[in-house]
Design an enzyme around this catalytic site. Sequence first.
Site, PDB file in Angstrom:
ATOM      1  N   PRO A 153       0.810  -1.224   0.000  1.00 35.07           N
ATOM      2  CA  PRO A 153       0.000   0.000   0.000  1.00 35.07           C
ATOM      3  C   PRO A 153       0.838   1.267   0.000  1.00 35.07           C
ATOM      4  CG  PRO A 153      -0.987  -1.595   1.460  1.00 35.07           C
ATOM      5  CD  PRO A 153       0.332  -2.182   1.017  1.00 35.07           C
ATOM      6  N   CYS A 154       0.383   2.235  -0.818  1.00 33.97           N
ATOM      7  CA  CYS A 154       1.184   3.428  -1.072  1.00 33.97           C
ATOM      8  C   CYS A 154       0.692   4.655  -0.310  1.00 33.97           C
ATOM      9  CB  CYS A 154       1.162   3.746  -2.567  1.00 33.97           C
ATOM     10  SG  CYS A 154      -0.499   4.103  -3.208  1.00 33.97           S
ATOM     11  N   ASN A 155      -0.433   4.559   0.386  1.00 38.00           N
ATOM     12  CA  ASN A 155      -1.072   5.750   0.963  1.00 38.00           C
ATOM     13  C   ASN A 155      -0.103   6.643   1.731  1.00 38.00           C
ATOM     14  OD1 ASN A 155      -2.695   3.278   0.827  1.00 38.00           O
ATOM     15  ND2 ASN A 155      -4.426   4.621   1.239  1.00 38.00           N
ATOM     16  N   ASP A 156       0.743   6.065   2.551  1.00 36.89           N
ATOM     17  CA  ASP A 156       1.614   6.861   3.412  1.00 36.89           C
ATOM     18  C   ASP A 156       2.895   7.317   2.727  1.00 36.89           C
ATOM     19  OD1 ASP A 156      -0.029   6.811   5.718  1.00 36.89           O
ATOM     20  OD2 ASP A 156       0.597   4.751   6.115  1.00 36.89           O
ATOM     21  N   TYR A 157       3.114   6.880   1.477  1.00 37.86           N
ATOM     22  CA  TYR A 157       4.300   7.300   0.744  1.00 37.86           C
ATOM     23  C   TYR A 157       3.982   8.267  -0.389  1.00 37.86           C
ATOM     24  CZ  TYR A 157       6.294   3.329   3.200  1.00 37.86           C
ATOM     25  OH  TYR A 157       6.702   2.455   4.184  1.00 37.86           O
TER      26      TYR A 157
END
Length: 376
Positions: free
Chosen positions: A88-92
């Site tokens: 998951p990419c949300n925090d990057y």
Amino acid sequence: MTLGELFSGPGGIAVGAFEAASNPIFNGRVNLRHGWANDYDYDSTQTYIGAVRKYDPQVSSDSVLHGDVRALDIPALPAIDGFAFGFPCNDYSLVGERKGINGAFGPLYSYGVDVLNAKQPDWFVAENVGGLRSHQETLLQILDELEVAGPGYNLTTHLYRFEEYGVPQKRHRVIIVGIRKSLGLRFRVPAPTTPRKTEQHSARAAIEHPRIEPEAANNEIPRHNDTVTRRLRAIKPGQNAWTADFADDPDLRINVSGATLSQIYKRLKPDEPSYTITGSGGGGTSVYHWSEPRALTNRERARLQTFGDDHVFHGRRQSVRKQVGMAVPPKGAQIIFEALFKTLLGIDYVSVPARLSKNQAAVPRPVRLFHVGGPQ
């Protein structure tokens, strides 16, 4: 080879891998099978099953596991030869709070490391947003852990600009390919296939050629209120809510203090690749047609992601929007897997130097929160 996946989404990576395996250049030497997959989103798992069943009829709800990866019994999963995970990419992402490894999604890459330790596949492919580069310490930590996981892997890390690989969309992603060190092989980055803008890989070509059939799945035309329709009529192709001229109708201006995100009500340029398709967002972030005053349908968005019209997405419209936006473009994945299979078989191919390495990741670089093409 048997493929296992975490964070499998609606099957963009899997479809790309299976399409690559069926390339006639391999003359039947690549036999890819579905092993297992996992995703926390139920609709995505149902989409995945339908998509992958075309390549391997053995795929089922028993092998595509719906649930939180943190509750997954990784040691109990069947053995695999290859592994893929678009953690998951949300925090990057460079849009949002950018919590990195300290966010709710940031540490989830570690479950991919757990798979490598437990199953020790011959190779793996990992994917994340280009914004991962701005989290330098985290990127170095991820690369270090992947390199020494299981039997140890030779890594090749590259920032792919998918519009350079036939995808009609400016989508930039960090892809890490690892091959067991004991195999004595190292993946090389395949050379771009469409390094320049071409009409064949434009938003117009993707959406209009061939014409989408009226009965195509996931093709409901979005409805807008009168204000949104009028606003879109005033916005020219390539413009957004901040760059358009609303002098004739000042009420159409968006009065949000401090917000200038370039994707808000941005209309496509028909003869260029689309800006980045996203999986979520509030009003004005749905990607807008260049001539018709409306947002794209989910089927049109899927075309910009290179999904075929026979790739049916399960769930309600917002669920489908999320699935499409979060997916890896199958066309981009296919080119990477074709190069990987060529590497494993000793078939030469044209390559370019990797844009990212552990040494490069350690060098500070300026961070741009937004750019004209949309969030990256």
